[in-house]
Design a protein around this motif. Structure first.
Motif, PDB file in Angstrom:
ATOM      1  N   ILE A  36       0.829  -1.205   0.000  1.00 21.10           N
ATOM      2  CA  ILE A  36       0.000   0.000   0.000  1.00 21.10           C
ATOM      3  C   ILE A  36       0.871   1.264   0.000  1.00 21.10           C
ATOM      4  O   ILE A  36       0.518   2.267  -0.623  1.00 21.10           O
ATOM      5  CB  ILE A  36      -1.009  -0.022   1.181  1.00 21.10           C
ATOM      6  CG1 ILE A  36      -2.009   1.111   1.015  1.00 21.10           C
ATOM      7  CG2 ILE A  36      -0.345   0.044   2.547  1.00 21.10           C
ATOM      8  CD1 ILE A  36      -3.264   0.976   1.834  1.00 21.10           C
ATOM      9  N   PHE A  84      -5.713  -4.133  -1.109  1.00 17.81           N
ATOM     10  CA  PHE A  84      -6.664  -4.129   0.005  1.00 17.81           C
ATOM     11  C   PHE A  84      -7.040  -5.522   0.486  1.00 17.81           C
ATOM     12  O   PHE A  84      -8.098  -5.718   1.066  1.00 17.81           O
ATOM     13  CB  PHE A  84      -7.898  -3.291  -0.355  1.00 17.81           C
ATOM     14  CG  PHE A  84      -7.525  -1.855  -0.603  1.00 17.81           C
ATOM     15  CD1 PHE A  84      -7.123  -1.044   0.448  1.00 17.81           C
ATOM     16  CD2 PHE A  84      -7.492  -1.327  -1.885  1.00 17.81           C
ATOM     17  CE1 PHE A  84      -6.719   0.262   0.225  1.00 17.81           C
ATOM     18  CE2 PHE A  84      -7.090  -0.017  -2.118  1.00 17.81           C
ATOM     19  CZ  PHE A  84      -6.705   0.785  -1.055  1.00 17.81           C
ATOM     20  N   LEU A 132      -3.568  -6.014   4.961  1.00 21.51           N
ATOM     21  CA  LEU A 132      -3.863  -4.720   5.578  1.00 21.51           C
ATOM     22  C   LEU A 132      -3.754  -4.833   7.095  1.00 21.51           C
ATOM     23  O   LEU A 132      -3.273  -3.931   7.776  1.00 21.51           O
ATOM     24  CB  LEU A 132      -5.289  -4.266   5.223  1.00 21.51           C
ATOM     25  CG  LEU A 132      -5.499  -3.601   3.876  1.00 21.51           C
ATOM     26  CD1 LEU A 132      -6.908  -3.058   3.773  1.00 21.51           C
ATOM     27  CD2 LEU A 132      -4.502  -2.469   3.624  1.00 21.51           C
TER      28      LEU A 132
END
Ligand code: HEM
Length: 489
Positions: A111, A213, A218
Motif C-alpha cells: 500500500i 486491500f 492490511l
C-alpha cells in the motif's frame, strides 16, 4: 540437546513478547483513557461485521465517555480521538502531531508503494511544496465533464436496469463515473471507464486494488517483508500501474501540445517536475494520490447518497422537485434540500471513518490531562464524533437533514461552523483541510440532480442493508431498484 532447549526457550520468549505487544498497550501509554480490546480490530475480517455495529459494540461507550481511547490497528497500538476539543488540538499542533502516512509507518508494504509520499501524507516543507503545486488545479476546475459523465452514468443505470431489473448492483458503475470525473477534471485525460467496457487501465486498477486491500495484508502489513510470491507480484503490478498512469497523462498533455495552456493539477505537477521543484517519484506519488483520493472518496459518498435517497422516498421526491430545472453548478449549490441532504449524508456516514496517520514528535499533552509519549501514532474517528450525542444532540444517530437549517444561507453557515468547531471533521480541517471538498460537493450535486431527473429508486428487495465491515464507510455492495421518471408519468 541443551542447544535445542535454548532455541525452544528463545522461541517461546519471542512469541510471548509478540503476544504481549499485541494484547497490552505499551506501558508508557496514558492510563487515564480506556483501552479497546486488541481483538476488536480482527473481528471484521473473521465475522464480516458491519463497522457501525462494531462501533456500537466496542467503541461507542469508551469514546463517548472519554473522547479518546487506545486501539490496536495496523500492527501497532495507537490513540484515537473523537471529542472536538481534542481533534482541534491534534489538527492545530501540526508539528507535535506530525503527519506520518504509510510511506513512513509501513514503508515496506504494497500500500505504501502504491501512493508513496504525497500531499496527503507528507509533513513540513515537503508537504508545503506539494500543496502549493496542486492547490490551484483542485480549487479552480472546469466542471463540464461532471455533466457529461452524469448523463453517461444514467445510460449505465439504464443498461443495468435491462440486465437485472429491480436489482442494479451499483458499485462498479459508481467507480467508473468517479474515475472518469477525477481524471478529466483534475488530471487532464479521459480515463474512459464509462465509455469502454474493455478499458485496460481500469482492469489494471481493479486488479491491483484487490491485491493492495487484501484484508490479511492490511491487518498484518509486515507480511509484505516476506518473500511471498503473490506479494512480489503485487509490488510489480503496482509499479507498472503507476508508470502507465503517469505516461498516459504526460502523453496526453505534453505530446498533444496542450500542456502549456492547461491548469489541471496534473499539468502543474508536470511543470513543477520540469522546473526541478519535485522529482519523478514525487510527481508520480502525487498524481496517484489525486487519482486515488479523487475517485475513492466521492465513490463512497455517492454510494451513501443514493442509498439514503432510496431509503427515504419522500425526501427523494422533495429534492427531485427542487433540482428539476436547475443545471448549473452555482445554482445547484444554492438549493437548500440538496445541500442539507448531502451534508447530513456526510455527517451520518463520513466516507473516511477512521484515519490514523499522525505521529507525536515529542512527549506531549492531548487536552489538559492525557499525556502521550513521543513516537505514538494518533488518529481520529469521524463516525464517533458525528454520532456523539454530546456533540450532535440526542438525535445524533438519526438521519435528519433539517438539523442543518431551512434556508440555504443558514445551512451553509452551519456547515462552515461545524467544520471550524471540529464537530464535522469528515474533510479534516484547518491547514490540512481536504483540497477536494469543493470538487467533490460539485460532483455530488451535479450527479445526484441528473439521476433524480431521470429516475426514481428504492433499495433492492434482495439487498441486505449493511455497511462495509472495514475501510471506507459506505453501504456494502449496494443494489437499487430504479424506475424511469418518464415511465412513471
Ligand atoms: C467525499 C469526498 C472526500 C472526502 C470525505 C475527503 C476527506 C478527506 C480527509 C478526511 C482528508 C484528511 C486526511 C488525513 O487526515 O490524512 C483529506 C485530505 C485531502 N483530500 Fe480529500 N476527501 C474527499 C474528496 C477529495 C477529492 C475529490 C480530492 C481531489 C483530488 C481530494 C484531495 C485531498 C487532498 C489533496 C488532501 C490533502 C490536504 C492536505 O493535507 O494538505 N479529496 N480529504
Amino acid at each position: 540437546m541443551a542447544l535445542a532447549g535454548i532455541l525452544v526457550s528463545i522461541f517461546f520468549v519471542l512469541v510471548g513478547h509478540l503476544i504481549f505487544k499485541i494484547v497490552v498497550p505499551p506501558l508508557n501509554f496514558p492510563r487515564n483513557i480506556p483501552t479497546i480490546p486488541f481483538y476488536v480490530i480482527f473481528l471484521p475480517t473473521i465475522f464480516n461485521i458491519d463497522q457501525t455495529k462494531l462501533y456500537d459494540m466496542y467503541l461507542r461507550e469508551p469514546l463517548e465517555k472519554h473522547g479518546a481511547a487506545k486501539i490496536f490497528f495496523g500492527s501497532r497500538w495507537n490513540i484515537i480521538v473523537t471529542r472536538p476539543e481534542l481533534m482541534a488540538h491534534v489538527f492545530r499542533e501540526e508539528d507535535t502531531f506530525a503527519k506520518s502516512g504509510n510511506q513512513k509507518k509501513i514503508p515496506y508494504a504494497v500500500i505504501a508503494a502504491y501512493t508513496g509520499d504525497n500531499v496527503i501524507s507528507a509533513h513540513g516543507q515537503v508537504w508545503r511544496t506539494y500543496r502549493s503545486v496542486v492547490t490551484n488545479g483542485l480549487q479552480h476546475f472546469d466542471d463540464k465533464p461532471f455533466y457529461k459523465n452524469a448523463e453517461l452514468f444514467c445510460n449505465g443505470i439504464e443498461k443495468l436496469r435491462r440486465k437485472t431489473p429491480e436489482s442494479a448492483s451499483m458499485g462498479p458503475l459508481i467507480q467508473r463515473l468517479c474515475l472518469d470525473n477525477i481524471s478529466e477534471v483534475a488530471l487532464g485525460f479521459d480515463f474512459g471507464a464509462l465509455t469502454q467496457d474493455d478499458n485496460q487501465l481500469h482492469k489494471h486498477l481493479i486488479d491491483i486494488k484487490k491485491q493492495i486491500f487484501h484484508p490479511m495484508y492490511l491487518t498484518f502489513p509486515f507480511l509484505d517483508l516476506l518473500p511471498i510470491p503473490a506479494r512480489r507480484k503485487a509490488f510489480k503490478d503496482v509499479a507498472s500501474f503507476r508508470e502507465q498512469l503517469v505516461t498516459k497523462i504526460q502523453d496526453n498533455l505534453v505530446t498533444n501540445y496542450k500542456f502549456e495552456q492547461t491548469s489541471f493539477a496534473s499539468s502543474d505537477l508536470i511543470r513543477a517536475h520540469n522546473n526541478e521543484i519535485i522529482n519523478y517519484q514525487q510527481l508520480t506519488d502525487n498524481i496517484v494520490i489525486i487519482l486515488v483520493a479523487g475517485h475513492e472518496n466521492p465513490q463512497v459518498l455517492l454510494t451513501t447518497s443514493l442509498y439514503l435517497l432510496g431509503k427515504h422516498p419522500a425526501l427523494q421526491q422533495k429534492i427531485r422537485a427542487e433540482v428539476q430545472d436547475v443545471n448549473d453548478s452555482k445554482e445547484l449549490s444554492e438549493l437548500p434540500f440538496l445541500n442539507s441532504f448531502i451534508f447530513e449524508a456526510i455527517r451520518l456516514f463520513p466516507p473516511l471513518n477512521i484515519i490514523i496517520n499522525r505521529k507525536t514528535t515529542k512527549a506531549c499533552r492531548l487536552g489538559p490531562e492525557i499525556v502521550i509519549p513521543k513516537d505514538t501514532y494518533v488518529g481520529y474517528n469521524n463516525f464517533g464524533t458525528s454520532h456523539d450525542p454530546k456533540v450532535w444532540g440526542p438525535n445524533a444517530d438519526q438521519f435528519d437533514p433539517t438539523r442543518w437549517g431551512e434556508d440555504n444561507e443558514t445551512i451553509l453557515k452551519n456547515w462552515k461552523h461545524a467544520k471550524n468547531a471540529y464537530t464535522m471533521t469528515a474533510f479534516h480541517g484547518g491547514r490540512r483541510a481536504c483540497l477536494g471538498e469543493k470538487l467533490a460537493l460539485t460532483e455530488m450535486r451535479v450527479t445526484i440532480a441528473e439521476v433524480l431527473r431521470q429516475y426514481k429508486w428504492t433499495l433492492a428487495s434482495d439487498w441486505e442493508e449493511r455497511m462495509t465491515p472495514a475501510g471506507p464507510l459506505s453501504p456494502s455492495n449496494l443494489k437499487l431498484n430504479f424506475e424511469s421518471c418518464s415511465d412513471a408519468i
